[in-house]
Design a protein around this motif. Structure first.
Motif, PDB file in Angstrom:
ATOM      1  N   SER A   1       0.836  -1.194   0.000  1.00 39.07           N
ATOM      2  CA  SER A   1       0.000   0.000   0.000  1.00 39.07           C
ATOM      3  C   SER A   1       0.877   1.251   0.000  1.00 39.07           C
TER       4      SER A   1
ATOM      5  N   ASP B   1      -3.453   5.073   5.666  1.00 33.90           N
ATOM      6  CA  ASP B   1      -3.415   4.179   4.510  1.00 33.90           C
ATOM      7  C   ASP B   1      -4.286   4.758   3.392  1.00 33.90           C
TER       8      ASP B   1
ATOM      9  N   GLY C   1      -4.803   3.226   0.563  1.00 32.28           N
ATOM     10  CA  GLY C   1      -5.486   2.145  -0.134  1.00 32.28           C
ATOM     11  C   GLY C   1      -5.039   1.926  -1.565  1.00 32.28           C
TER      12      GLY C   1
ATOM     13  N   HIS D   1      -2.862  -0.235  -3.704  1.00 29.68           N
ATOM     14  CA  HIS D   1      -2.191  -1.514  -3.527  1.00 29.68           C
ATOM     15  C   HIS D   1      -1.410  -1.975  -4.755  1.00 29.68           C
TER      16      HIS D   1
ATOM     17  N   SER E   1      -6.202  11.876   1.603  1.00 31.38           N
ATOM     18  CA  SER E   1      -7.026  10.841   0.990  1.00 31.38           C
ATOM     19  C   SER E   1      -7.009  11.068  -0.519  1.00 31.38           C
TER      20      SER E   1
END
Length: 539
Positions: A146, A164, A166, A168, A201
Motif C-alpha cells: 500500500s 493508509d 489504499g 495496492h 485521501s
C-alpha cells in the motif's frame, strides 16, 4: 595535525586530500550512449570526518561523490527556504525515514526519524511541503502492499500516525501541485491519482497519463520497470523524471529519463536526448545510476540528486550522488558531471553544517533512528532497549541474528573495523555481526561456554569460549575480507578468531531486498546483554 575552524564545522578530524588539478565538470560530460571520456585529472582521496569516515566536501571549493556514503537509496529532497531536507528508502529498518538537513547541498547531518511504527518495507517516498505542512508519502511492501501518508507541522515532528491511502498496485509516489492548485500523486508505470485538498485521501480512480520512453532492445538492463517519478516545475514547464531499466542487476541497466508538459494534466512529451543519466560501462566509478530528483542550489544553479552502486561494492548499497545540470536553450536539462569519478565545483552560498555523524557510541544516550535501527521490529521492539550506566542494555529475543531483530548502523566506507565490550546474562547469547538480512549475515557471538560462528546466514562452528560471560569483540572488514578478534582484557591484547570470511557476495544481486551489509549487534537467548564503548573506525 592542525584542525582549523572550517574543519570543525564540517566534522573533519582526519587527513587532507592529494593534490589534483581543477576539473571542469562540463568537459567531463559525454553524449548519451557514447564511450567514456578520460577524466583529465585523477580524483583525490576523500577527506575524513567522524571516526575517519569519508567526507565528500574537499574543502577547496569542490566535492567528490558520494554525497552520502553507504545505503542512501531513492533520495527524496525538499528545498524549504534556505534549508534542504532529504530522506531515503529505509526498507525494514526502524525507526525509519531519517530526515537529513543541509544548507549548501553538499554537507548533510541527520536530524531524526519520521517513521517509528513498522508498516512494512519502506520503498521510495515523496517528501513535500504544502501550505506550511510537511508530508511524506510512503509506499510499503507488506500484506497487502500500500501507500501511506504521514504529516507534521515541523520537519522534526511530531509526525502523525500513518494513514493508509489504499493504493495496492503501485510504488514510488510523488506529490505534485498543478497550475490550477490541484494535488496529485504520480505513481509507477506512468499513472497518477488525485489527492483531496488536505492531501490525506484520494479522489477518484488511478489513471494512466504517460507512456515512458523505451531504451533499445540490445541494452543490458534488469527490466523496463518505469518507477520513481519526480515532478518539478521550471520555466513554464512541468518535468516528469522517471527511472527505467531496473534498479539493480546489470550495472548498465538503471537510468534516468525525462518528459515534460505545459500542464500537470499533460500531454507528456519525451526528451529526445533520453536517457539523461546512464552508466554505459562497467569500468565507470558508479553503476546503476538512476532515480533522480532536481533541486535548486543557494546560488540559483540546478542539481540532480540520484543514487548508484560504487564499482565493486554492491555491499554498500545504493549511495547518494550529486550531479550538476544545465538548462538547454530549448528548455530541457542535461547533467554535466560526467561519470562522477572526478571532483566537481560546489554550488556557492549556504552555510556548511557538520557532515555525517559519529558511528562510535559511548551509550550516554539512546540514539535510535538517526544512528541505530532495528531490523524488521515487532510493535514492542522498542521496549527491549535502554541505556544505563554508559551501557546499551538489550533484552534477548530469538535464538540468533536471524530472529532477534538486531540493531544496525549504516557504514559507508570500503574498509572499517568496529569493536565493543559485551556482557551477557546466564543463558544469553550476544555478539557483533555484519548483517544483510535475516538470511544472509556473518560475525561472532558467544554464550557462557562457547563461541557461535555466524557465516552465510547460518550458525556454524562452536569452539570453546575462554572468556566467560564478558569479552570484547572486534570485526574488521577490509574491502570484503573479514577478520575477527576477541579480547578478555578490555582490548589490551587480542586473539584472532580462527575463521576468516569473504563477503563480496552479501548484496542485493545475490539475495534481493535492496539492502546493504551493515555492522550491528544482537542479543538472543535469555536475559539481557550489555554493550559498552562501541568504537567504529574507517580504514
Amino acid at each position: 595535525m592542525t584542525i582549523n575552524r572550517r574543519d570543525l564545522l564540517n566534522g573533519v578530524v582526519l587527513g587532507g586530500v592529494a593534490a589534483a588539478a581543477p576539473v571542469d565538470a562540463l568537459a567531463a560530460r559525454r553524449p548519451t550512449g557514447s564511450a567514456p571520456v578520460p577524466v583529465p585529472a585523477p580524483a583525490p582521496g576523500w577527506r575524513r570526518g567522524f571516526d575517519g569516515q569519508r567526507v565528500c566536501d574537499l574543502d577547496d571549493g569542490r566535492f567528490l561523490n558520494p554525497l552520502l556514503a553507504g545505503d542512501h537509496p531513492d533520495p527524496a529532497i525538499l528545498k524549504d527556504g534556505a534549508d534542504y531536507y532529504m530522506t531515503f528508502s529505509s526498507f525494514d529498518s526502524y525507526p525509519g525515514l531519517t530526515i537529513w538537513h543541509s544548507r549548501d547541498l553538499v554537507n548533510w547531518q541527520p536530524r531524526g526519524p519520521a517513521l517509528t511504527r513498522n508498516i512494512g518495507s519502506v520503498w521510495a517516498v515523496s517528501l513535500e511541503k504544502h501550505a506550511g505542512r510537511y508530508f511524506l508519502y510512503i509506499p510499503v511492501k507488506a500484506s497487502p502492499n500500500s501507500i501511506f501518508v504521514i504529516w507534521a507541522d515541523h520537519i522534526d515532528g511530531p509526525w502523525s500516525d500513518p494513514v493508509d491511502l489504499g493504493l495496492h498496485a503501485h510504488i514510488d509516489p510523488c506529490h505534485a501541485v498543478g497550475e490550477d492548485g490541484s494535488r496529485w500523486l504520480f505513481l509507477s508505470g506512468g499513472d497518477r491519482i488525485r489527492l483531496a485538498p488536505d492531501g490525506l485521501s484520494t479522489v477518484g480512480a488511478v489513471e494512466h497519463v504517460y507512456d515512458p520512453w523505451r531504451y533499445p532492445d540490445d541494452w543490458d538492463v534488469e527490466g523496463f520497470s518505469p518507477e520513481g517519478p519526480k515532478i518539478v516545475a521550471h520555466g513554464g514547464w512541468f518535468y516528469m523524471i522517471t527511472a527505467v531499466g531496473g534498479t539493480a542487476g546489470p550495472p548498465t541497466g538503471h537510468m534516468v529519463i525525462v518528459a515534460r508538459s505545459r500542464s500537470i494534466h499533460g500531454p507528456w512529451v519525451n526528451d529526445p536526448g533520453n536517457p539523461v543519466v546512464r552508466t554505459v560501462s562497467t569500468d565507470e566509478k558508479w553503476w546503476s545510476r538512476g532515480h533522480a530528483s532536481l533541486v535548486e542550489a543557494p546560488d540559483g544553479s540546478w542539481w540532480s540528486v540520484y543514487h548508484g552502486f560504487e564499482n565493486g561494492y554492491w555491499t554498500l548499497g545504493r549511495q547518494a550522488l550529486l550531479d550538476p545540470i544545465r538548462w538547454t536553450a530549448d528548455g530541457w536539462f542535461r547533467t554535466t558531471g560526467g561519470d562522477l569519478s572526478a571532483p566537481i565545483a560546489k554550488p556557492r552560498g549556504g552555510t556548511a553544517v557538520p557532515h555525517g555523524q559519529p558511528l562510535s557510541d559511548d551509550f550516554a544516550t539512546l540514539k535510535l533512528g538517526a544512528r541505530w535501527n532495528f531490523f524488521r521490529p515487532t510493535p514492542t521492539e522498542r521496549d527491549r532497549v535502554r541505556v544505563e550506566g554508559r551501557a546499551l542494555v538489550l533484552r534477548a529475543a530469538g535464538t540468533a541474528p536471524s530472529d532477534s531483530s538486531p540493531l544496525l548502523l549504516t557504514a559507508g566506507d570500503q574498509a572499517y573495523r568496529f569493536d565493543c565490550d559485551i556482557e551477557i546474562a546466564p543463558g544469553g547469547t550476544a555478539g557483533l555481526i555484519l548483517f544483510y538480512d535475516d538470511k544472509l549475515y556473518c560475525g561472532l557471538g558467544f554464550d557462557e561456554r562457547r563461541f557461535v560462528t555466524h557465516q552465510y546466514g547460518i550458525e556454524r562452528g562452536r569452539p570453546a569460549n575462554p572468556h566467560g560471560r564478558r569479552m570484547r569483540i572486534r570485526i574488521t572488514n577490509t574491502r570484503h575480507i573479514v577478520a575477527i578478534h576477541t579480547s578478555g582484557d578490555d582490548g589490551r591484547s587480542w586473539q584472532r578468531f580462527d575463521r576468516g570470511m569473504e563477503v563480496s557476495g552479501y548484496h542485493h544481486n545475490v539475495r534481493g531486498g535492496f539492502l546493504m551489509l551493515r555492522p550491528g549487534l544482537y542479543s538472543a537467548g535469555a536475559g539481557e546483554a550489555r554493550f559498552r564503548d562501541f568504537r567504529f573506525t574507517a580504514l
